[in-house]
Design an enzyme around this catalytic site. Structure first.
Site, PDB file in Angstrom:
ATOM      1  N   GLU A 133      13.639  -1.585   9.941  1.00 48.17           N
ATOM      2  CA  GLU A 133      12.772  -0.846  10.869  1.00 48.17           C
ATOM      3  C   GLU A 133      13.337  -1.029  12.272  1.00 48.17           C
ATOM      4  OE1 GLU A 133       8.602  -1.915  10.833  1.00 48.17           O
ATOM      5  OE2 GLU A 133       8.152  -0.219  12.140  1.00 48.17           O
ATOM      6  N   CYS A 136       5.150   0.630  10.527  1.00 50.71           N
ATOM      7  CA  CYS A 136       4.302   1.376  11.475  1.00 50.71           C
ATOM      8  C   CYS A 136       5.092   2.486  12.152  1.00 50.71           C
ATOM      9  CB  CYS A 136       3.734   0.436  12.524  1.00 50.71           C
ATOM     10  SG  CYS A 136       2.563  -0.711  11.820  1.00 50.71           S
ATOM     11  N   ASN A 169       2.628   3.951   4.613  1.00 50.66           N
ATOM     12  CA  ASN A 169       2.889   2.541   4.904  1.00 50.66           C
ATOM     13  C   ASN A 169       1.594   1.910   5.389  1.00 50.66           C
ATOM     14  OD1 ASN A 169       4.521   0.111   5.916  1.00 50.66           O
ATOM     15  ND2 ASN A 169       3.513   0.810   7.780  1.00 50.66           N
ATOM     16  N   GLU A 170       0.967   1.110   4.568  1.00 54.53           N
ATOM     17  CA  GLU A 170      -0.207   0.312   4.989  1.00 54.53           C
ATOM     18  C   GLU A 170      -1.439   1.132   5.353  1.00 54.53           C
ATOM     19  OE1 GLU A 170       0.738  -2.380   8.162  1.00 54.53           O
ATOM     20  OE2 GLU A 170       1.930  -3.654   6.866  1.00 54.53           O
TER      21      GLU A 170
HETATM   22  O1  AHR Z   1       7.256  -5.529   9.831  1.00 54.19           O
HETATM   23  C1  AHR Z   1       6.528  -5.311  10.995  1.00 54.19           C
HETATM   24  C2  AHR Z   1       5.323  -4.420  10.784  1.00 54.19           C
HETATM   25  O2  AHR Z   1       4.396  -5.060   9.983  1.00 54.19           O
HETATM   26  C3  AHR Z   1       5.565  -3.120  10.078  1.00 54.19           C
HETATM   27  O3  AHR Z   1       5.927  -2.112  10.937  1.00 54.19           O
HETATM   28  C4  AHR Z   1       4.251  -2.801   9.466  1.00 54.19           C
HETATM   29  O4  AHR Z   1       4.380  -2.090   8.267  1.00 54.19           O
HETATM   30  C5  AHR Z   1       3.604  -4.146   9.292  1.00 54.19           C
HETATM   31  O5  AHR Z   1       2.336  -4.161   9.792  1.00 54.19           O
END
Ligand code: AHR
Length: 786
Positions: A23, A225, A349-350
């Protein structure tokens, strides 16, 4: 102690178990893995990215106001997608009048004798016969390399190579101007010539090689995120990550706000990430948002989902389609006619809540219909347990999800206590993708605890299909998130202790596990003081908000006694854990606390602390945390939080809530207005005498991974059942011998890393002494010809 390994029986396929997750946070891409050395090359930095940014961020003007003026303009740009560019007016030519850039760190790192590729777009209005001088300089302005370019009256790209005559860690790239008048500049860029695999405009070699050395089976990208935090309009400057904005010529990739508080060029885009996956031998695992931004509650209307459906279908075509197809054609045009062989696609994602899952379904159905072979990855949210976690798994049961992506960042002790987390997960149907996890720290102790947990992943490989540590990369000059696997600055990089554990497990993953039987092992040791209860102080507080508590009643459910307490008010503006009213010290096994709570001012609601030994060891029932979206039960152990369980909840100002906390042994239940919120059993921290698994790889090598968390050596007889009675060679990679808090650093980058020992044995049995607090991988090969 004895371990019997059946070398002839396959237990679980290990498939693509260990991978990595990339990321762009902590400047992992721009200013990190992406080799671009110029910060703000296209003059697109903006307040949208970060309040402190402007179009000239990163640039310094050389010369007085009398000599030079600069403006950032739009209109007739190199690319409408990146509309800003620089106009430099030379009023009075000086020897060194122009601009210079220090890059993303304390300066650019130039290595003596190394080559650098400069490029820029430029045009000029007058004095066309006068040159622009491109130089590498040190901080004081000493020239380390210099060349000239002659610029025409129309936008044109210029490229040249520079070789640094000396080393500096605080280097600058300067563009200075001879002659008068106006010069326009855009996409002013500098890359080291020595990039990963020598690709022009490619990746920083040291960082990419650290990734390659891991031998990951997959690469999840482009983020967590980062994928969903943004506007749904793909043309918005703060748009969600849209992969189509990251392919094609870099000039036409629109700059975007990176939600981690900086600017993303898109130079390291989807093509480059697919390419990286291929280079390091990892399967690509891209993640897309189905039009839902949980950070700003944005959701595309369900009757306007076509854009997001196409985004997924076109991505699969981009990765796998023939060069004759539209998107496969773009891939071919970018230099990769062969498909990238995409097998996995993440959607989301989440995210939590039905709004997300409705959109997930629409995109997933379209993908299933057109590309049934693609494995779809759903999500169970950002917590390891709770109602939203369960919702994620419930939706996975609808047949549109092959893997559920779980995320958790916990204290190291949580990983030890939850070693068998996946023991009860079904081995059929939807699998687990542990897409983000880390214990909170980069010390040897963290790495050791993570290693013991990874043994648990292998033991449960029937259910756990993929796993990757997070985050991967961190610029020591721009830290958004800690801990991280790999650290770097402008010059140096190193793998953390956690990196070396990950590497040991990845390089020695194996093809399938072998059954293991343990005999004569000492009993597991419980490290939790009172494993049958959660005793300690009971306290009330808040996080930033002014709150009032009344009708406070503690009931000892063992004796039936009740203890009322006077009302409590907490002032506004105190961070969580900075002020609390101590009610009592509770030592009974079963108790409950009921009260009424009102938030009067401020933001983050209520905090009930219990089982508190001291400020660093306690439990917390919190309501209204993170953007006032959550209710959680958190355990703080040795100062590190583990969010044990969660549900969605927002506190309304001035509304009175009836709250209840019920503790029954180690079971915690919470209620809001009579509704059950959490029901969670806290596992005590129990360490086994030795954590051990065995596997076989593609070459029939036998791999034994063992983690010893105890302070004693573990001498163990290893019996290899089914192995021919031959001479075998053994290579042992051993991590051992450090203090728990030791960590790697720029100064000691490999302090915590494995040492290799070799041995030989004859027959089917040998004894190995697994050192105290160690991680060991034994690779056993039958020697041929004997
Ligand atoms: O890994 C850091 C963050 O943690 C990522 O962007 C997110 O998916 C999680 O909350």
């Amino acid at each position: 102690m004895k371990v019997k390994i059946d070398t002839e029986k396959k237990k679980y396929d290990l498939g693509d178990l260990y991978g990595i997750f990339f990321e762009d946070l902590n400047h992992g891409a721009d200013g990190g893995l992406y080799g671009e050395m110029v910060e703000n090359r296209a003059f697109e930095f903006d307040r949208v990215d970060n309040e402190s940014y402007h179009h000239l961020t990163g640039w310094e003007i050389i010369g007085s106001d009398e000599e030079i003026g600069v403006k950032v303009l739009t209109g007739n740009p190199v690319s409408e997608k990146n509309p800003h560019y620089l106009a430099v007016d030379i009023h009075k030519p000086g020897r060194r009048t122009g601009i210079r850039n220090a890059g993303y760190h304390k300066g650019m790192y130039f290595q003596k004798g190394a080559g650098y590729n400069f490029s820029c777009w430029a045009k000029r209005e007058q004095d066309l016969e006068e040159p622009l001088c491109i130089s590498l300089q040190d901080k004081a302005g000493r020239i380390l390399a210099e060349r000239e370019i002659q610029v025409t009256a129309e936008w044109k790209k210029y490229e040249l190579n520079l070789t640094a005559s000396d080393e500096t860690e605080e280097g600058r790239l300067a563009v200075t101007v001879r002659g008068r008048g106006r010069i326009y500049l855009d996409f002013v860029s500098l890359f080291p010539r020595d990039t990963y695999r020598g690709r022009r405009g490619g990746l920083r070699r040291d960082l990419a090689e650290l990734l390659e050395a891991l031998h990951p089976k997959f690469l999840r990208f482009p983020g967590g995120c980062l994928t969903h935090d943004g506007a749904l309009d793909p043309d918005a400057r703060d748009a969600q990550y849209r992969w189509k904005n990251t392919v094609g010529p870099v000039e036409s990739r629109p700059a975007r706000r990176n939600n981690w508080g900086y600017h993303q060029t898109g130079g390291l885009g989807f093509y480059e990430l697919f390419q990286l996956s291929e280079d390091i031998g990892a399967k690509p695992l891209p993640v897309l948002s189905p039009g839902y931004d949980p950070h700003h509650y944005r959701a595309v209307p369900l009757d306007r989902m076509q854009y997001f459906i196409d985004e997924a279908l076109d991505l699969i075509e981009f990765a796998n389609g023939s060069p004759d197809s539209k998107w496969g054609g773009l891939r071919a045009q970018m230099g990769h006619p062969k498909p990238f062989g995409l097998e996995y696609l993440g959607i989301g994602n989440e995210e939590v809540g039905e709004e997300f899952f409705r959109r997930y379904k629409v995109v997933a159905e379209a993908v299933r219909e057109r590309y049934p072979e693609i494995k779809l990855v759903g999500t169970s949210g950002p917590f390891a347990a709770g109602t939203e976690y369960e919702r994620g798994w419930r939706h996975a049961g609808e047949g549109l999800t092959d893997l559920v992506d779980e995320h958790y960042y916990m204290a190291p002790e949580w990983f030890v206590a939850n070693h068998d987390r996946y023991g009860s997960f079904p081995e059929e149907g939807t699998g687990v993708f542990l897409g983000e996890y880390a214990s909170k720290g980069n010390s040897w102790y963290n790495a050791l605890c993570e290693a013991s947990f990874m043994i648990g992943l292998e033991e449960c490989a029937g259910a756990v299909k993929l796993a990757c540590y997070a985050p991967l990369l961190c610029s020591a000059d721009h830290v958004n998130w800690e801990p991280d696997m790999i650290w770097f600055d402008g010059k140096r990089s190193f793998g953390s202790a956690n990196y070396y554990v990950q590497k040991l497990f990845m390089v020695n993953q194996g093809r399938y596990t072998l059954p293991v039987v343990k005999e004569g092992f000492p009993a597991p040791v419980c490290r939790t003081e009172n494993p049958d209860r959660i005793g300690g102080k009971l306290m009330l507080g808040s996080d930033d908000a002014a709150v009032e508590y009344r009708d406070i009643l503690l009931v000892n459910e063992d004796s039936g006694e009740s203890f009322p307490f006077p009302d409590v008010s907490i002032r506004e503006g105190l961070p969580c854990g900075k002020e609390w009213a101590v009610l009592d010290e509770v030592n009974c096994k079963n108790y409950s606390l009921t009260l009424k709570a009102v938030e009067k001012k401020g933001f983050k609601g209520f905090r009930i602390y219990f089982g508190a030994k001291d400020e660093k060891n306690l439990f917390r029932f919190s309501l209204g945390g993170w953007q006032n979206q959550d209710a959680m039960v958190t355990e703080t152990l040795n100062g590190r939080d583990s969010d044990l369980t969660h549900c969605v909840f927002s506190v309304e100002r001035e509304r009175e809530y009836a709250l209840k906390l019920q503790v029954s042994g180690r079971r915690i239940r919470t209620y809001i207005d009579g509704r059950l919120c959490h029901d969670y059993r806290v596992k005590p921290v129990i360490t086994e005498a030795l954590y051990i698994t065995a596997a076989k790889d593609e070459n029939e090598d036998i791999l034994v991974k063992a983690v010893n968390l105890s302070k004693e050596n573990r001498k163990t007889d290893i019996v290899l059942q089914g192995l021919a009675d031959k001479r075998c060679s053994l290579t042992a990679d051993v991590m051992k011998g450090w203090q728990e808090q030791d960590r790697n650093s720029f100064e000691e980058p490999e302090k915590i890393s494995p040492a290799t020992e070799t041995a030989e044995f004859e027959g089917t049995e040998f004894t190995w002494d697994f050192p105290a607090e160690s991680v060991t991988v034994l690779r056993i090969q039958e020697r041929s010809g004997q």
